[in-house]
Scaffold this motif. Structure first.
Motif, mmCIF file in Angstrom:
data_model
loop_
_atom_site.group_PDB
_atom_site.id
_atom_site.type_symbol
_atom_site.label_atom_id
_atom_site.label_comp_id
_atom_site.label_asym_id
_atom_site.label_seq_id
_atom_site.Cartn_x
_atom_site.Cartn_y
_atom_site.Cartn_z
ATOM 1 N N TYR A 114 0.817 -1.215 0.000
ATOM 2 C CA TYR A 114 0.000 0.000 0.000
ATOM 3 C C TYR A 114 0.851 1.264 0.000
ATOM 4 O O TYR A 114 0.495 2.263 -0.627
ATOM 5 C CB TYR A 114 -0.947 -0.024 1.203
ATOM 6 C CG TYR A 114 -1.845 -1.234 1.209
ATOM 7 C CD1 TYR A 114 -2.886 -1.360 0.292
ATOM 8 C CD2 TYR A 114 -1.628 -2.272 2.118
ATOM 9 C CE1 TYR A 114 -3.699 -2.486 0.291
ATOM 10 C CE2 TYR A 114 -2.435 -3.404 2.120
ATOM 11 C CZ TYR A 114 -3.471 -3.508 1.201
ATOM 12 O OH TYR A 114 -4.260 -4.619 1.186
ATOM 13 N N GLY A 115 1.969 1.217 0.699
ATOM 14 C CA GLY A 115 2.850 2.381 0.721
ATOM 15 C C GLY A 115 3.418 2.688 -0.651
ATOM 16 O O GLY A 115 3.507 3.851 -1.057
ATOM 17 N N LEU A 116 3.786 1.633 -1.380
ATOM 18 C CA LEU A 116 4.319 1.814 -2.730
ATOM 19 C C LEU A 116 3.244 2.343 -3.668
ATOM 20 O O LEU A 116 3.499 3.222 -4.502
ATOM 21 C CB LEU A 116 4.876 0.491 -3.249
ATOM 22 C CG LEU A 116 5.528 0.533 -4.641
ATOM 23 C CD1 LEU A 116 6.708 1.494 -4.648
ATOM 24 C CD2 LEU A 116 5.973 -0.864 -5.059
ATOM 25 N N LEU A 117 2.035 1.821 -3.522
ATOM 26 C CA LEU A 117 0.919 2.286 -4.345
ATOM 27 C C LEU A 117 0.641 3.765 -4.075
ATOM 28 O O LEU A 117 0.410 4.549 -5.005
ATOM 29 C CB LEU A 117 -0.331 1.452 -4.058
ATOM 30 C CG LEU A 117 -1.603 1.857 -4.821
ATOM 31 C CD1 LEU A 117 -1.398 1.714 -6.321
ATOM 32 C CD2 LEU A 117 -2.792 1.009 -4.355
ATOM 33 N N GLU A 118 0.671 4.142 -2.814
ATOM 34 C CA GLU A 118 0.454 5.547 -2.455
ATOM 35 C C GLU A 118 1.527 6.437 -3.065
ATOM 36 O O GLU A 118 1.246 7.546 -3.529
ATOM 37 C CB GLU A 118 0.456 5.701 -0.934
ATOM 38 C CG GLU A 118 0.235 7.135 -0.467
ATOM 39 C CD GLU A 118 0.329 7.281 1.038
ATOM 40 O OE1 GLU A 118 0.530 8.417 1.510
ATOM 41 O OE2 GLU A 118 0.219 6.260 1.750
ATOM 42 N N LEU A 119 2.763 5.945 -3.077
ATOM 43 C CA LEU A 119 3.863 6.707 -3.665
ATOM 44 C C LEU A 119 3.635 6.932 -5.156
ATOM 45 O O LEU A 119 3.791 8.053 -5.659
ATOM 46 C CB LEU A 119 5.186 5.967 -3.440
ATOM 47 C CG LEU A 119 6.429 6.597 -4.086
ATOM 48 C CD1 LEU A 119 6.703 7.971 -3.491
ATOM 49 C CD2 LEU A 119 7.638 5.680 -3.905
#
Length: 228
Positions: A114-119
């Motif tokens: 999810y963190g990568l997607l948010e980035l």
């Protein structure tokens, strides 16, 4: 920008420039340091990238065009060198607000994936936001009330070289960079992504002045329509 400031403090400012009694988080010290970093960084990026583009990408045949000005490259460089310090002053004020914690910049990627997607989403959002607002700012600068004083100096270079990329009136240059600085005050963005995007958009600005837009045209047919 606090990432750059931290490195500069650790390796340069603290051991060699400022007295040991002057704390690194003092606002005046931060402002002075950011002003130095912004100007030195801008000049290095400008001269390095514009020089590479000028010698390896720019079509030098364009310099034979009748609208290419006498001593134009020298004039573009001189205009830029004089403008960048003035552009840096309001820019540093925004950098100062960032490092004082008023922006939504962060250094936490969060849980994978999810963190990568948010980035990824934040980068796409940044590009959309900045491109849209720069379009409207640029369009506004063509209004007859401000064009002659603020934006026309950039359009003096009818056949620009990469060295014209930052040859703006200081107010014009700052206004067109403003969306890049405003975005992280409205939306969350990773600090490394912000710094990387900030560098990339400056390189992009140089690349759109490299003359490639003319290469499909005949040199002297009067059909040159590109003005940036």
């Amino acid at each position: 920008m606090d990432l750059v400031l931290s490195v500069a403090d650790y390796y340069f400012f603290t051991p060699y420039i400022y007295p040991a009694t002057w704390p690194e988080d003092d606002i005046l010290r931060q402002a002075i340091s950011l002003l130095i970093i912004a100007n030195v960084g801008a000049y290095i990026l400008y001269f390095f990238c514009a020089t590479l583009s000028y010698y390896f990408v720019f079509d030098h045949a364009l310099m034979k065009h009748p609208q290419f000005l006498k001593n134009q490259v020298r004039r573009e460089i001189k205009f830029t060198v004089q403008a960048l310090p003035w552009i840096s002053i309001p820019t540093v004020l925004l950098f100062l607000l960032e490092i004082r914690g008023y922006s939504k910049l962060h250094d936490d990627l969060g849980e994978f994936p999810y963190g990568l997607l948010e980035l990824v989403v934040s980068i796409i959002s940044f590009l959309f936001f900045t491109d849209m607002f720069i379009y409207w700012i640029h369009r506004g600068l063509h209004h007859r009330l401000v064009y002659k004083r603020l934006h026309k100096p950039h359009h003096v270079w009818k056949i620009p070289t990469p060295f014209a990329s930052h040859a703006f009136h200081p107010v014009d240059g700052f206004l067109q960079s403003l969306p890049y600085h405003v975005y992280p005050f409205i939306f969350p963005l990773h600090k490394v992504a912000y710094l990387s995007l900030y560098i990339l958009v400056n390189i992009w600005s140089i690349s759109i002045h490299d003359g490639n837009g003319y290469k499909s045209e005949k040199l002297f047919n009067g059909e040159f329509t590109k003005t940036e």
